[in-house]
Design an enzyme around this catalytic site. Structure first.
Site, mmCIF file in Angstrom:
data_model
loop_
_atom_site.group_PDB
_atom_site.id
_atom_site.type_symbol
_atom_site.label_atom_id
_atom_site.label_comp_id
_atom_site.label_asym_id
_atom_site.label_seq_id
_atom_site.Cartn_x
_atom_site.Cartn_y
_atom_site.Cartn_z
ATOM 1 N N HIS A 238 -18.898 -24.011 -2.526
ATOM 2 C CA HIS A 238 -18.596 -23.622 -3.901
ATOM 3 C C HIS A 238 -19.758 -24.064 -4.783
ATOM 4 O O HIS A 238 -20.420 -25.063 -4.519
ATOM 5 C CB HIS A 238 -17.301 -24.316 -4.339
ATOM 6 C CG HIS A 238 -16.743 -23.857 -5.641
ATOM 7 N ND1 HIS A 238 -17.265 -24.257 -6.853
ATOM 8 C CD2 HIS A 238 -15.697 -23.028 -5.928
ATOM 9 C CE1 HIS A 238 -16.558 -23.707 -7.827
ATOM 10 N NE2 HIS A 238 -15.604 -22.957 -7.300
ATOM 11 N N ASP B 153 -15.888 -32.094 -0.132
ATOM 12 C CA ASP B 153 -15.219 -31.344 -1.190
ATOM 13 C C ASP B 153 -13.827 -30.978 -0.688
ATOM 14 O O ASP B 153 -13.677 -30.110 0.167
ATOM 15 C CB ASP B 153 -16.042 -30.096 -1.522
ATOM 16 C CG ASP B 153 -15.399 -29.233 -2.593
ATOM 17 O OD1 ASP B 153 -14.275 -29.544 -3.032
ATOM 18 O OD2 ASP B 153 -16.032 -28.228 -2.992
ATOM 19 N N GLN C 282 -9.820 -27.591 -1.956
ATOM 20 C CA GLN C 282 -8.812 -26.744 -1.320
ATOM 21 C C GLN C 282 -7.914 -27.531 -0.371
ATOM 22 O O GLN C 282 -6.694 -27.377 -0.391
ATOM 23 C CB GLN C 282 -9.496 -25.597 -0.562
ATOM 24 C CG GLN C 282 -10.239 -24.616 -1.444
ATOM 25 C CD GLN C 282 -9.342 -23.922 -2.445
ATOM 26 O OE1 GLN C 282 -8.192 -23.593 -2.160
ATOM 27 N NE2 GLN C 282 -9.866 -23.702 -3.644
ATOM 28 N N LYS D 299 -4.942 -27.870 -8.752
ATOM 29 C CA LYS D 299 -4.691 -27.056 -7.560
ATOM 30 C C LYS D 299 -3.519 -27.592 -6.744
ATOM 31 O O LYS D 299 -3.110 -26.967 -5.762
ATOM 32 C CB LYS D 299 -5.950 -26.998 -6.686
ATOM 33 C CG LYS D 299 -7.137 -26.290 -7.338
ATOM 34 C CD LYS D 299 -8.311 -26.230 -6.395
ATOM 35 C CE LYS D 299 -9.580 -25.765 -7.081
ATOM 36 N NZ LYS D 299 -9.539 -24.366 -7.508
ATOM 37 N N CYS E 231 -17.320 -18.033 -6.852
ATOM 38 C CA CYS E 231 -18.261 -19.152 -7.017
ATOM 39 C C CYS E 231 -18.959 -19.492 -5.708
ATOM 40 O O CYS E 231 -19.243 -20.662 -5.427
ATOM 41 C CB CYS E 231 -17.570 -20.389 -7.590
ATOM 42 S SG CYS E 231 -16.967 -20.166 -9.272
#
Length: 414
Positions: free
Chosen positions: A124, A201, A204, A227, A367
């Protein structure tokens, strides 16, 4: 343990609403942001109506109470992810700010000209642009792990990519484009062999699967509350305590100081040192209730439900025909994300026409422009699921896509 998405959906006010055209809302953009249950909405409202005060500074009851609620959330976050300790949890505005904090504090302090940072081509932009900026400033070299045709990481050249010049690997655990869940253990093991650090990261993965930070052995882990049922404007940076202790403050201001003189200041201990200014107190308190909700549903059950929906969606898309799918065919390695393109139709047209049916998906490059450029496409259509989605939501998507196909087929015949 299975879940009942029909019952759980009732806890989300927006999912009981209709599109402005009167059609029921089918929300399939959970990779961008999840919806919020009543408990989270009520908690933020209660803070502003009954508990509002700044934290860490007042001796009066409201301030003390707000501080307690805020710090309880830090402990809860640490427990939820089995982190090293509560001091290792730093609240930020989101995963993006968490990555920038590491880049500007740890990166500026520890990286020197010629050092290498290893990323992947499907990161991303939030886990790419900060490192590009730092690389230009510090004359660093960026290297990229390629991906295989099935969108998993190509680890065949791992020893060459991650070597004695590598100081940091910054990589995602689950792709926001394809939903591919990556096995990071070989990468972590290689990082340990060369004495580098790894930032993961988890924007998600944090909301869709169980993450154990002690077992995973990540040096840094970042994610956003919005999220995972929480409010916007709240993020988390986890860092190993000894690393965070060594990092200088990124921002200066209130709450991060110990003493201030006209010429110089000394700084507070963790976590305050890295949390300058008044935070999103209501958002953090709301996030506490989001974690309560997720714990009640169960992260394992959430993951299983999403994999079921994803498998069902993939089967139905294949039956529809004229669909190009992106992502691994190994459905055990997929989270609740399906990226696809419809032959002869631009993704933006697909998204706009589905919106007329009350169906919300994300279209574009997500992104991840370098990934799209490697595929030589402008973007994809992305449907992303959460535990409150149902097979009927997938059926609505398929029916909407069939209508799009029919309309464009008629146009093509004219």
């Amino acid at each position: 343990m299975s879940i009942d998405p029909y019952a759980l959906k009732k806890d989300f006010p927006i999912l009981q609403s209709n599109h402005p055209n009167g059609k029921p809302l089918v929300y399939l953009d959970n990779a961008a942001s999840s919806q919020k249950p009543n408990s989270v909405i009520q908690a933020t409202n209660k803070y502003y109506s009954e508990e509002n005060a700044n934290i860490h500074r007042g001796v009066y009851h409201l301030s003390q109470h707000a501080t307690e609620l805020f710090e309880r959330t830090r402990i809860k976050t640490s427990n939820f992810f089995h982190a090293q300790c509560a001091k290792a949890i730093i609240f930020t505005r989101g995963a993006t700010e968490s990555i920038n904090l590491v880049a500007q504090s740890w990166g500026r302090t520890n990286l020197n000209p010629g050092d290498e940072i290893v990323l992947s081509i499907q990161e991303h932009h939030s886990n790419l642009v900060p490192w590009q900026m730092l690389a230009i400033e510090k004359n660093l070299k960026l290297k990229f792990i390629p991906i295989l045709e099935d969108t998993t990481y190509d680890l065949s050249q791992l020893k060459e990519l991650i070597n004695e010049r590598t100081k940091l690997v910054a990589i995602s655990q689950m792709s926001n484009v394809t939903g591919t869940i990556h096995n990071l253990r070989p990468i972590v093991d290689r990082v340990r062999q060369v004495g580098a650090k790894i930032l993961v990261d988890g924007a998600q993965s944090a909301s869709h699967m169980r993450v154990d930070l002690v077992d995973s052995d990540f040096d840094f882990f970042v994610f956003s509350a919005h999220k995972m049922l929480g409010p916007t404007g709240v993020g988390v940076l986890f860092g190993k305590e000894e690393i965070l202790e060594s990092m200088p403050p990124w921002m200066g201001g209130g709450d991060m100081i110990e003493t201030v003189d006209l010429e110089r200041s000394t700084y507070a201990n963790l976590p305050a040192k890295l949390e300058a200014g008044t935070p999103n107190i209501a958002g953090v308190i709301g996030f506490s209730h989001a974690m309560d909700y997720l714990s009640k549903v169960g992260m394992h059950a959430i993951h299983e439900h999403e994999q079921m929906l994803t498998s069902y969606a993939l089967d139905e898309l294949c039956k529809l025909g004229g669909i190009q799918l992106y992502g691994t065919e190994d459905r055990e390695k997929r989270g609740g994300v399906v990226s696809f393109s419809l032959d002869g139709v631009h993704p933006h047209d697909v998204g706009a026409m589905l919106d007329e049916e009350g169906i919300a998906i994300r279209v574009g490059h997500h992104c991840c422009q370098p990934l799209m450029k490697s595929w030589k496409i402008p973007g994809t259509c992305r449907a992303s699921f959460y535990f409150y989605n149902t097979k009927e939501d997938v059926d609505a998507l398929i029916a909407g896509l069939a209508k799009v196909k029919s309309i464009f087929a008629r146009v093509a015949r004219k």
